[in-house]
Design an enzyme around this catalytic site. Structure first.
Site, PDB file in Angstrom:
ATOM      1  N   GLU A 165      41.569  38.053  42.443  1.00 37.97           N
ATOM      2  CA  GLU A 165      41.063  36.520  42.024  1.00 37.97           C
ATOM      3  C   GLU A 165      40.993  36.498  40.638  1.00 37.97           C
ATOM      4  O   GLU A 165      41.317  35.583  39.997  1.00 37.97           O
ATOM      5  CB  GLU A 165      39.814  36.338  42.863  1.00 37.97           C
ATOM      6  CG  GLU A 165      39.302  34.807  42.674  1.00 37.97           C
ATOM      7  CD  GLU A 165      38.037  34.601  43.527  1.00 37.97           C
ATOM      8  OE1 GLU A 165      37.339  35.529  44.162  1.00 37.97           O
ATOM      9  OE2 GLU A 165      37.615  33.383  43.532  1.00 37.97           O
TER      10      GLU A 165
ATOM     11  N   GLU B 212      28.581  36.336  47.276  1.00 42.05           N
ATOM     12  CA  GLU B 212      29.125  35.270  47.898  1.00 42.05           C
ATOM     13  C   GLU B 212      30.306  35.565  48.953  1.00 42.05           C
ATOM     14  O   GLU B 212      30.397  35.311  50.022  1.00 42.05           O
ATOM     15  CB  GLU B 212      29.542  33.973  47.110  1.00 42.05           C
ATOM     16  CG  GLU B 212      30.348  32.749  47.745  1.00 42.05           C
ATOM     17  CD  GLU B 212      31.536  32.460  47.116  1.00 42.05           C
ATOM     18  OE1 GLU B 212      32.531  32.711  47.542  1.00 42.05           O
ATOM     19  OE2 GLU B 212      31.518  32.315  45.814  1.00 42.05           O
ATOM     20  N   HIS B 213      31.172  36.315  48.152  1.00 40.78           N
ATOM     21  CA  HIS B 213      32.398  37.058  48.915  1.00 40.78           C
ATOM     22  C   HIS B 213      31.798  37.769  50.087  1.00 40.78           C
ATOM     23  O   HIS B 213      32.334  37.804  51.379  1.00 40.78           O
ATOM     24  CB  HIS B 213      33.251  37.718  48.150  1.00 40.78           C
ATOM     25  CG  HIS B 213      34.333  37.101  47.397  1.00 40.78           C
ATOM     26  ND1 HIS B 213      35.650  37.509  47.752  1.00 40.78           N
ATOM     27  CD2 HIS B 213      34.243  36.146  46.671  1.00 40.78           C
ATOM     28  CE1 HIS B 213      36.169  36.517  46.982  1.00 40.78           C
ATOM     29  NE2 HIS B 213      35.548  35.719  46.047  1.00 40.78           N
TER      30      HIS B 213
END
Lengths: 444, 444
Positions: free
Chosen positions: A149, A72-73
């Site tokens: 993160e 996704e990143h």
């Protein structure tokens, strides 16, 4: 006009609402088996769009944990014709919003833009989905961002408390119970080949669901999607059907205990407050009991007038934040109670949390509470209709999880049909299902 | 129709927009000097309403710090005719939203409800404002809730880092620099008499500003407000005018230094990441430079395409979260840069943060960046128009701070008129104005 509410895996055109009592809702299966669901609403000048894949962290092998989230990143890091800056600029320069979410059972890339900018949003999002560059050096840079993160999540007591609670209820060694983002170890070990394999296996037309709500035309959006997906190199067989929906498993029976008998697992942190998560397994996403569960959650801990808020905060001043929650998956679910308080109060608060569920088991709920819960859920749904993003999300989860479209009117009718007896029976099941307690805070 | 955009303290009726290019915006001074500003928008079926008082933590004496916030909490604890449960139930049972915010210069009680429920929302909110019970025993219970809220804020590194940064820039011993909620010491010492004195002094018709946006009629809302405020015992003199707006002070000149020369103040916490706040004093809320500041902030650190995001996250992978911000008050303001990273990277990140401001001072911004910033701000304003709550907030801050109504079109025109030279000059001023750095994280 008779309307078929089932989301048929082989019906290429469905009208899910004819627009007479609310917006027009349509569903099409495009070439390649891509599903498109739209709600056209001409009272706004914007549109929200989401591109969904029914793939999440539970589809990963343990040694590749975090690869769905890493992918996704990486989709934001560039395509064959756009740099990372191009992608960022595309949404920023029109003042649009865009983001993505990786969950346990799905991944979604979404945006909200003025209606005139919808073609641009479709162009960028389909480019990311079909033509991601997935460069080796992008993974090396982005790995560091993801580790930051994860560090941020570890520092957030509610983030890591909730993750640990999910693992405790669902099983820390199961695909569903593992944290969505992986761990420092698995993310550090991810290779570009792992991420590319995930991309090649799952990012296919048959898996894609597009939902869009707002000032848009269904047929025009269908044409745009088909054109852009084909331009991105996807093979769009005119006869292809969507991947079949995953079968729902059955909920395994779990022997739970009374709330105060669950041993606490402590995540030790130097904090002023202890954060408490207490609960156990519960119904799955398609269970017939989900409407009764919504009512129960509203009465137990869903607002300022709920029992938890009134009894633990308003009457006793023991907490600032207290609520109940439930999460549901294809074949599993859980319920929980949350509170944060200064450490000396922890045991008292745990007793009060559990006592509320037992009280509901023993004495049920009042008609007044049932009336209030119905008003709360109904009013919330009505206000939610004014937010195209939340409607876009509702369409996506109905397609991916429920396999059935339900209008707001239908949902309200189902909530209204819940009886106090159903709520009490459900409370009795919850009261016997406590299996996990996670405290995040100082050792006492 | 010529329209007067100044919010005149003596003009009892003003038409701020005639609805030809956007919603109809009206302003009235009601009996008692109560101000009412509305935007009627018939495309929605809901309304957002806010009741504002131009009183915040900066109006407190040091020994009563936290009394504004405590009063805000106590208003939810009951009135002469409603219990705390009645107040909570009133909004919950209609599925409405309600909350309140205490800030440095104002307090606002707000709600969002279906339009049919607006009379109920007005009834409850005016009852709270005019007829709060402020019972001694309510303060004792609520004091504990507020102490939990302060404990929660202390555990949140961004909360306490930001508060400490504000104190460092604005002056820890000044009314403006003190934390909004007070401290454990001052909150523990607050007496019911302190809170009642604050209520009696400030909660008066001349201070009240009501803003509302959505599916509503201005005159009908005016009648409702007058009727409910009078029923609550407020003396509504037909000739009274609003309290005069507070004079704007002038910004004191502060000798700042280069970003890397500011000594770091460490709030030591056992964390995986260090959170960095770096910045200094800047323009006040009414400064002519505020539009240039918006453009500068968008280019520097306002989105995924901004310099901070691209250079520090996308290119180097040093952070997950990085952005710039500015806050403005009547007579003061500040700017800041924020990033969180693992502790070993702190000094590198601080250098990069500062270097971006110095680079903008030395080399200015490109036409492409100016174009992108304009698109970003314009598009964001357009999307924001679909949210009645944000429009309600915009009306309130224009009345309380700007003293002037500006339509979205006017704001866009002002943003469009900003030149690259103005942005570069502002960057030069910021580059010489660094006075504070707060790190929250482990000692290194």
């Amino acid at each position: 006009m008779p309307i078929d509410l089932t989301l048929d895996e082989s019906s290429r055109q469905q009208l899910l609402s004819d627009g007479t009592s609310g917006p027009l809702v349509r569903r099409s299966i495009l070439p390649g088996g891509v599903r498109l669901l739209t709600e056209t609403d001409r009272s706004v000048r914007s549109a929200s769009i989401g591109l969904w894949l029914p793939v999440g962290s539970r589809d990963e092998k343990p040694q590749h944990a975090g690869s769905t989230h890493a992918l996704e990143h990486l989709l934001f890091k560039g395509t064959l014709r756009r740099s990372a800056l191009d992608i960022a600029t595309a949404f920023d320069e029109i003042g649009g919003e865009s983001n993505a979410v990786t969950a346990k059972e799905h991944t979604v890339y979404h945006g909200r833009v003025r209606s005139a900018d919808l073609p641009l949003a479709v162009d960028v999002l389909t480019d990311m989905l079909t033509s991601s560059a997935l460069a080796e050096e992008s993974l090396e840079t982005e790995r560091e961002v993801i580790l930051e993160e994860l560090a941020m999540a570890l520092d957030d007591p509610t983030d890591c408390g909730y993750e640990e609670f999910l693992a405790a209820v669902l099983g820390a060694d199961t695909a569903l119970g593992r944290p969505v983002g992986g761990t420092v170890e698995t993310v550090s070990a991810l290779s570009a080949a792992d991420v590319r394999a995930h991309y090649a296996e799952h990012y296919r037309p048959q898996n894609l669901v597009v939902t869009a709500v707002g000032d848009l035309d269904h047929d025009e959006l269908a044409r745009m999607l088909e054109e852009r997906l084909a331009a991105g190199g996807w093979d769009l067989d005119p006869a292809a059907l969507p991947s079949p929906r995953r079968p729902e498993g059955s909920l395994a029976g779990v022997a739970g205990s009374a709330p105060t008998q669950v041993p606490a697992q402590l995540l030790e942190r130097t904090l002023e407050q202890t954060h408490i998560y207490l609960g156990g397994p519960s119904i799955s996403a398609t269970s017939e009991d989900r409407h009764a569960m919504n009512v129960l959650m509203a009465i137990l801990g869903g607002g300022m007038s709920s029992r938890l808020f009134q009894h633990i905060r308003e009457e006793r001043g023991l907490v600032y934040s207290v609520y109940s929650f439930s999460s549901a998956y294809r074949d599993a679910g859980l319920f929980g109670l949350y509170a944060a308080c200064r450490p000396s109060r922890t045991e008292q608060v745990v007793e009060l949390l559990g006592a509320e569920v037992e009280d509901m088991r023993d004495h049920g709920v009042t008609d007044e509470e049932m009336r209030r819960a119905l008003g709360q859920i109904t009013g919330g749904l009505a206000l939610g209709l004014e937010d195209t993003s939340s409607r876009m999300g509702r369409l996506g989860s109905q397609e991916l999880v429920q396999g059935r479209y339900a209008s707001v009117d239908e949902t309200v009718a189902r909530i209204a049909a819940v009886t106090p007896q159903q709520v009490q029976e459900l409370a009795a099941r919850l009261a016997a299902s406590f299996t996990a307690r996670v405290d995040v805070g100082p050792a006492v």
